[in-house]
Write a protein that holds these residues in place. Structure first.
Motif, short mmCIF file in Angstrom:
data_model
loop_
_atom_site.label_atom_id
_atom_site.label_comp_id
_atom_site.label_asym_id
_atom_site.label_seq_id
_atom_site.Cartn_x
_atom_site.Cartn_y
_atom_site.Cartn_z
N LEU A 36 0.80 -1.22 0.00
CA LEU A 36 0.00 0.00 0.00
C LEU A 36 0.84 1.27 0.00
O LEU A 36 0.52 2.24 -0.70
CB LEU A 36 -0.94 0.00 1.21
N VAL A 37 1.91 1.30 0.79
CA VAL A 37 2.70 2.53 0.91
C VAL A 37 4.01 2.47 0.14
O VAL A 37 4.68 3.49 0.01
CB VAL A 37 2.98 2.86 2.40
N GLY A 38 4.37 1.28 -0.36
CA GLY A 38 5.62 1.15 -1.11
C GLY A 38 6.79 0.76 -0.22
O GLY A 38 7.01 1.39 0.82
N GLU A 39 7.52 -0.29 -0.62
CA GLU A 39 8.62 -0.76 0.20
C GLU A 39 9.81 0.19 0.21
O GLU A 39 10.70 0.04 1.04
CB GLU A 39 9.07 -2.15 -0.30
N GLU A 40 9.84 1.15 -0.69
CA GLU A 40 10.94 2.12 -0.73
C GLU A 40 10.64 3.40 0.04
O GLU A 40 11.50 4.28 0.15
CB GLU A 40 11.28 2.47 -2.19
N SER A 41 9.43 3.50 0.58
CA SER A 41 9.07 4.72 1.29
C SER A 41 9.79 4.80 2.63
O SER A 41 10.13 3.78 3.24
CB SER A 41 7.56 4.77 1.52
N ASP A 42 10.01 6.00 3.10
CA ASP A 42 10.70 6.20 4.38
C ASP A 42 9.89 5.61 5.53
O ASP A 42 10.46 5.03 6.47
CB ASP A 42 10.93 7.70 4.62
N GLU A 43 8.57 5.74 5.44
CA GLU A 43 7.72 5.23 6.52
C GLU A 43 7.84 3.70 6.63
O GLU A 43 7.91 3.14 7.72
CB GLU A 43 6.25 5.61 6.26
N PHE A 44 7.87 3.04 5.46
CA PHE A 44 7.98 1.58 5.49
C PHE A 44 9.34 1.15 6.05
O PHE A 44 9.42 0.14 6.77
CB PHE A 44 7.77 0.99 4.10
N LYS A 45 10.38 1.88 5.73
CA LYS A 45 11.71 1.53 6.24
C LYS A 45 11.77 1.63 7.77
O LYS A 45 12.44 0.83 8.43
CB LYS A 45 12.77 2.43 5.60
N VAL A 46 11.04 2.60 8.33
CA VAL A 46 10.97 2.70 9.79
C VAL A 46 10.27 1.47 10.36
O VAL A 46 10.71 0.88 11.35
CB VAL A 46 10.22 3.99 10.21
N LEU A 47 9.17 1.08 9.72
CA LEU A 47 8.43 -0.11 10.17
C LEU A 47 9.29 -1.36 10.03
O LEU A 47 9.29 -2.23 10.91
CB LEU A 47 7.14 -0.25 9.36
N LEU A 48 10.03 -1.45 8.94
CA LEU A 48 10.89 -2.61 8.71
C LEU A 48 11.96 -2.71 9.80
O LEU A 48 12.28 -3.81 10.27
CB LEU A 48 11.54 -2.52 7.33
#
Length: 650
Positions: free
Chosen positions: A301-313
């Motif tokens: 939904l938000v893209g694996e390259e997004s900054d938000e997803f990297k924080v979650l990862l």
């Protein structure tokens, strides 16, 4: 929620980078010694992703070269040993830096594999009876063929081709005294070793993937090529394969092993002798499956390259690095990481994951690929329900549990469906009793459902068992592997009106045919797939580019065309197109097998006895295919039964 790609990924959602880094450390610490490392795991466990991470590693100093070889891509080649050797040499030749440093050595290696390649050139060359080597004239043609094989390289000049041809003639002349296979192997090894040294390669890492997708003969030939030809100083082979499949290939390759312990021990010893360092990718537990599902859903939904997803990862990596704590990311972690990006779609996706993760973990046994496929299928069916206007009648956890039965316990699923269809309330009393018995019989130990012990907690078992001791159907269901944790898992659905759920499961094919008829673009693809083999092959690029739901529409239209066949003596062209379709979209393997089981066996021609191998690649699929073929031995037409008896290859 969007479609989730099933290809290997460079984004590490499973902490597999730790395995990749460990492998790289072992290679770095082994000096120049030859090394073989096995990356083991069931189909879909993440082996290809580990190899992808090794390939993408940035090596310092420019002295390490990584080469990739996919055994499955060479499945149709007559000699997999040649395919691997040429694959390695071709990639060395294509590297301009290496070619500039070691041009003569490259040409020397090319000419020393001529005796292996001669018989393969357009099917027209053969070894001479006296020497086992190609004649000088054949060798000249061979050299030209070999030098022209890799297009676009600066080395493929007429001068170089002529030089290689003369070198081949000289090599053959030198070999007349001792024209043995052993001598040629030794000389190839020597030439290849000199090439590595001259090219100033400190480590040549060869990544061998998808061996467990290959036929047994291809897998064994590839392993033998590694052992006999290029297992030399400064080389390291990383082999991604399910060791159970390799052991099976060894058993098939050596069918005359004596009965008893030796038959079981030899395949294991064969593998252990070849692979010095084995790594097994562990299956995910329930908490890990939930974290993985959440990452997949949010990333789509938000893209694996997004900054938000990297924080979650980053948060997820902390949990997955300590799996024994059984902690998983959920709503609060996603909300904190995404901030303003935490919209209603993400909320809905995370909520659905929270509801289905426990069921999915037990049903898929923690296999990442099975998790992806299941999630994609669930998403598609929810979309179908929404498109048909009855999404409010569908609860995703209930649908997930029904789909797990459909996938893993098809006979139980069919019986439940029949019972629901005849029950005025739309429920399944047998399923309700099964859930009651499994809820008493199974208890949680970590993330594993086990047989309850004789403690005070297990006391109700005797009462339930005695009250329901004479239910052959339930007793038979409970003997199936993994059905106890499935039935005992929440939500309990035995008293739920399951008619809407079975409708969306069974109605998808009808919806598919209707939608396909409305889209000329998809019908054009179907038309190509049902014309002839050449036309079908030309449609595969378009098939691969379709969205998953569009691929489903195409497949179901092909299926409908097959079932409309009038003359079963001849192979339906739609079925031939379906086989080609599955080479690009293997996710429909189970639907293909379901179709085969529905065909009128007593009318089928001899064509049905073979030709399914390209469409059915997974071990479970091959086992089910064999069951279908075995059934045709008794129910098939006389011509089909005769052909099956003669030719067991399907």
């Amino acid at each position: 929620m969007g479609y989730i790609s099933d290809h290997e990924t460079k984004v590490d959602l499973l902490r597999n980078k730790a395995i990749a880094n460990t492998i790289l450390d072992i290679i770095a610490g082994s000096g120049t010694k030859p090394l073989t490392i096995g990356v083991h795991g069931y189909w879909g466990a993440g082996k290809s992703s580990v190899l992808e991470m090794i390939a993408e590693h940035e090596f310092q100093g420019g002295k390490t070269l990584v080469i990739r070889f996919n055994g499955w891509q060479f499945e149709g080649f007559e000699d997999a040993k040649i395919a691997l050797i040429e694959g390695v040499v071709d990639q060395l030749m294509a590297n301009k830096t290496i070619y500039a440093k070691a041009k003569e050595q490259i040409l020397d290696v090319v000419k020393r594999i001529d005796w292996l390649k001669a018989a393969k050139k357009a099917g027209g060359l053969a070894f001479t009876a006296a020497t086992g080597l190609p004649s000088p004239d054949q060798a000249i043609d061979l050299a030209k063929f070999a030098m022209a094989k890799v297009s676009g390289g600066e080395w493929a000049t007429q001068e170089n081709i002529a030089a290689a041809a003369e070198g081949v003639k000289g090599y053959l002349k030198d070999s007349q005294d001792k024209p043995t296979v052993a001598k040629n192997i030794r000389e190839f090894n020597s030439a290849f070793k000199t090439l590595i040294e001259k090219a100033e390669i400190e480590r040549l890492i060869v990544l061998v993937d998808d061996l467990d997708r290959c036929l047994p003969e291809t897998a064994i030939e590839t392993l033998e090529a590694i052992r006999l030809f290029v297992m030399l100083p400064r080389t390291a082979f990383v082999i991604g394969a399910d060791e159970a499949m390799i052991r099976y290939a060894v058993t098939r390759h050596f069918p005359d092993l004596p009965a008893g312990t030796a038959t079981q021990d030899y395949p294991r010893a064969y593998l252990e002798k070849l692979i010095q360092v084995p790594f097994r990718i562990p299956a995910m537990g329930e908490a890990e499956t939930k974290t993985y599902l959440t990452l997949l859903a949010v990333g789509s939904l938000v893209g694996e390259e997004s900054d938000e997803f990297k924080v979650l990862l980053g948060k997820a990596e902390g949990y997955m690095s300590k799996p024994w704590l059984q902690k998983s990311i959920g709503d609060s972690e996603v909300s904190e990481a995404l901030g303003k990006a935490y919209d209603s779609d993400v909320v809905a996706a995370v909520s659905m994951v929270d509801e289905i993760s426990a069921v999915l973990a037990s049903g898929t046994k923690g296999n990442p690929r099975n998790v992806k496929r299941f999630l994609n299928s669930l998403t598609l069916r929810l979309a179908v329900a929404k498109a048909r206007g009855f999404e409010n009648a569908i609860d995703s956890p209930v649908l997930a549990k029904i789909m797990l039965a459909e996938q893993f316990f098809p006979d139980v699923f069919e019986e439940i469906a029949r019972e629901v269809g005849t029950n005025t309330e739309g429920s399944s009393p047998s399923l309700h009793r099964l859930e009651q018995r499994c809820d008493k019989k199974g208890k949680r130990a970590g993330n594993v459902m086990t047989e309850a012990d004789t403690s005070e907690q297990a006391e109700p078992i005797a009462t339930v068992a005695s009250a329901q001791a004479h239910e052959p159907r339930i007793d038979a269901w409970m003997t199936q592997p993994n059905i106890i944790p499935w039935a005992g898992q929440d939500p309990k659905i035995g008293t739920v009106d399951l008619r809407p759920y079975l409708f969306v499961v069974n109605d998808i094919k009808n919806f598919a045919m209707l939608a396909a008829a409305l889209d000329p673009r998809l019908l054009a693809i179907v038309d190509k797939l049902t014309k002839d083999d050449m036309s079908a092959a030309s449609a595969l690029v378009a098939v691969a580019a379709l969205a998953p739901e569009e691929q489903m529409l195409v497949f179901e239209e092909l299926r409908a065309k097959v079932l409309r066949t009038a003359d079963w003596e001849r192979k339906p062209q739609a079925l031939a197109g379906m086989v080609q379709f599955l080479t690009k979209v293997p996710e429909f393997e189970n639907r293909y097998l379901e179709l085969l089981a529905q065909l009128p066996a007593d009318k089928l021609g001899v064509w049905a006895a073979s030709g399914h191998g390209r469409a059915v690649k997974t071990p479970s699929g091959q086992a089910r295919l064999q069951q279908i073929i075995e059934g045709w031995k008794t129910t098939g037409s006389e011509s089909l039964k005769s052909m099956i008896q003669v030719d067991g290859n399907v």
